[in-house]
Design a protein around this motif. Structure first.
Motif, PDB file in Angstrom:
ATOM      1  N   HIS A   7      -5.890   6.346 -63.764  1.00 24.23           N
ATOM      2  CA  HIS A   7      -4.478   6.700 -63.530  1.00 24.23           C
ATOM      3  C   HIS A   7      -4.310   8.210 -63.638  1.00 24.23           C
ATOM      4  O   HIS A   7      -4.465   8.776 -64.733  1.00 24.23           O
ATOM      5  N   HIS A   9      -2.485  11.963 -61.311  1.00 22.23           N
ATOM      6  CA  HIS A   9      -1.628  12.444 -60.217  1.00 22.23           C
ATOM      7  C   HIS A   9      -2.083  13.796 -59.683  1.00 22.23           C
ATOM      8  O   HIS A   9      -2.500  14.675 -60.446  1.00 22.23           O
ATOM      9  N   HIS A  39       2.316   8.749 -57.082  1.00 16.56           N
ATOM     10  CA  HIS A  39       3.532   7.936 -56.968  1.00 16.56           C
ATOM     11  C   HIS A  39       3.847   7.631 -55.503  1.00 16.56           C
ATOM     12  O   HIS A  39       4.058   8.561 -54.706  1.00 16.56           O
ATOM     13  N   GLU A  64       0.516   4.496 -57.502  1.00 14.73           N
ATOM     14  CA  GLU A  64       1.445   4.031 -58.546  1.00 14.73           C
ATOM     15  C   GLU A  64       2.788   3.747 -57.878  1.00 14.73           C
ATOM     16  O   GLU A  64       3.467   4.675 -57.433  1.00 14.73           O
ATOM     17  N   ASP A 248      -3.035   9.140 -67.097  1.00 14.41           N
ATOM     18  CA  ASP A 248      -1.754   9.550 -66.492  1.00 14.41           C
ATOM     19  C   ASP A 248      -1.650  11.086 -66.480  1.00 14.41           C
ATOM     20  O   ASP A 248      -0.574  11.656 -66.611  1.00 14.41           O
ATOM     21  N   HIS A 250      -1.228  14.789 -65.361  1.00  9.12           N
ATOM     22  CA  HIS A 250      -0.420  15.444 -64.323  1.00  9.12           C
ATOM     23  C   HIS A 250      -0.788  16.914 -64.118  1.00  9.12           C
ATOM     24  O   HIS A 250      -0.750  17.399 -62.997  1.00  9.12           O
TER      25      HIS A 250
HETATM   26 MN    MN Z   1       1.640   8.021 -63.537  1.00  7.21          MN
END
Ligand code: MN
Ligand code: AMP
Ligand code: MN
Ligand code: MN
Length: 276
Positions: A7, A9, A39, A64, A248, A250
């Motif tokens: 996961h 981005h 996303h 996602e 997650d 970023h």
């Molecule tokens: Mn995410």
């Protein structure tokens, strides 16, 4: 030990690194399997794939998906999706469509609070103009010195119940799972401990997700506190769901979890990659 990070981005959504930079960073962190999960967006995958082929990282095609479940925004990760599948692509395009109008309304709300220029400001941070989101607004507010960091912007302005929050109706849960399955992927409920819905609603969420065909939940994620990990490991076992792991990530230095820097899954969990 094989390192999984399923996961993260890129600039194709609200990350700060390009897909190539992300894969290179993951390689440097010793990640073996990396899923890029932007996303509502698949456009970062070809660049990530090319970068992965030149490195030690094995890329997992991910996404996602934003969904609305009983009036709340929930995220469902798709893993091993076919990025060319028309059902998934059309579904995501539909989800993205509402983002521009929502951004305009968010900017109006912020203007009313005495923060002008947020629409242009947020777009400046959006690598992908089709994917304007709350994180881009957060970065603008930090740049303007309105708030000290991204986390605090969310707390004060951008979450449900706060003045800069604008409700948006995303896809339904069943719909999102259908798109992911149509594309040959596995549906993974993202960061189930982050929704602040209490114990009973969390159980309902897991139960409905399972009944609608969901395969796994994130147990180890950058969004869970250490004490949430055993709780969700137990729930995964109880509801017959597999378990996933993802940072997650970023952006470097934005306060989130680093790529690949995650504890391993509790032994009782069946990893989502056990079927790969
Ligand atoms: Mn995410
Ligand atoms: P959006 O899809 O535009 O609603 O934005 C959702 C994104 O906002 C998430 O993927 C996170 O990157 C970020 N986000 C949501 N809640 C928080 C929070 N409490 N703190 C920091 N970032 C958050
Ligand atoms: Mn995000
Ligand atoms: Mn999420």
């Amino acid at each position: 030990m094989t390192v999984y990070d399923l996961h993260c981005h890129s600039t194709a959504s609200d990350g700060m690194l390009s897909p190539r930079e992300l894969v290179e960073r993951a390689a440097g962190m010793g990640v073996d399997y990396l899923a890029l999960t932007d996303h509502d967006e698949l456009s970062g995958l070809p660049e990530a794939r090319a970068a992965a082929e030149a490195s030690s990282v094995r890329l997992v095609h991910g996404v996602e998906v934003s969904i609305t479940w009983h009036g709340r925004t929930i995220h469902v990760v798709g893993l091993n999706v076919d990025p060319d599948d028309p059902i998934l692509k059309n579904g995501l395009a539909h989800n993205r469509n509402g983002r521009a109008a929502r951004a305009e309304r968010m900017a109006e709300e912020l203007e009313r609070l005495g923060i002008p220029g947020a629409l242009e400001g947020a777009y400046k941070f959006a690598g992908n103009k089709d994917l304007i989101g709350r994180t881009h607004f957060a970065r603008y507010l930090v740049e303007k010195g309105v708030v000290k960091d991204v986390k605090t912007v969310f707390k004060k302005y951008l979450i449900k119940g706060k003045p800069g929050y604008v409700h948006h109706e995303w896809a339904g849960m069943e719909e999102a799972i259908r798109w992911i399955h149509a594309a040959g992927g596995q549906a993974v409920l993202a960061h189930p401990g982050r929704y602040q819905i209490g114990r009973e609603s969390t159980r309902l969420l897991l139960s409905e997700f399972k009944h609608m065909g969901g395969e796994a939940i994130e147990v180890v994620t950058g969004s869970h506190t250490p004490d949430q990990i055993p709780v969700f490991a137990d729930l995964a076992v109880e509801f017959g769901l597999m378990a996933s792991v993802g940072s997650d990530f970023h952006a470097p230095g934005e306060g989130g979890r680093e790529l690949g820097r995650l504890q391993s899954l509790p032994a009782k969990c069946r990893p989502v990659w056990s079927t790969w």
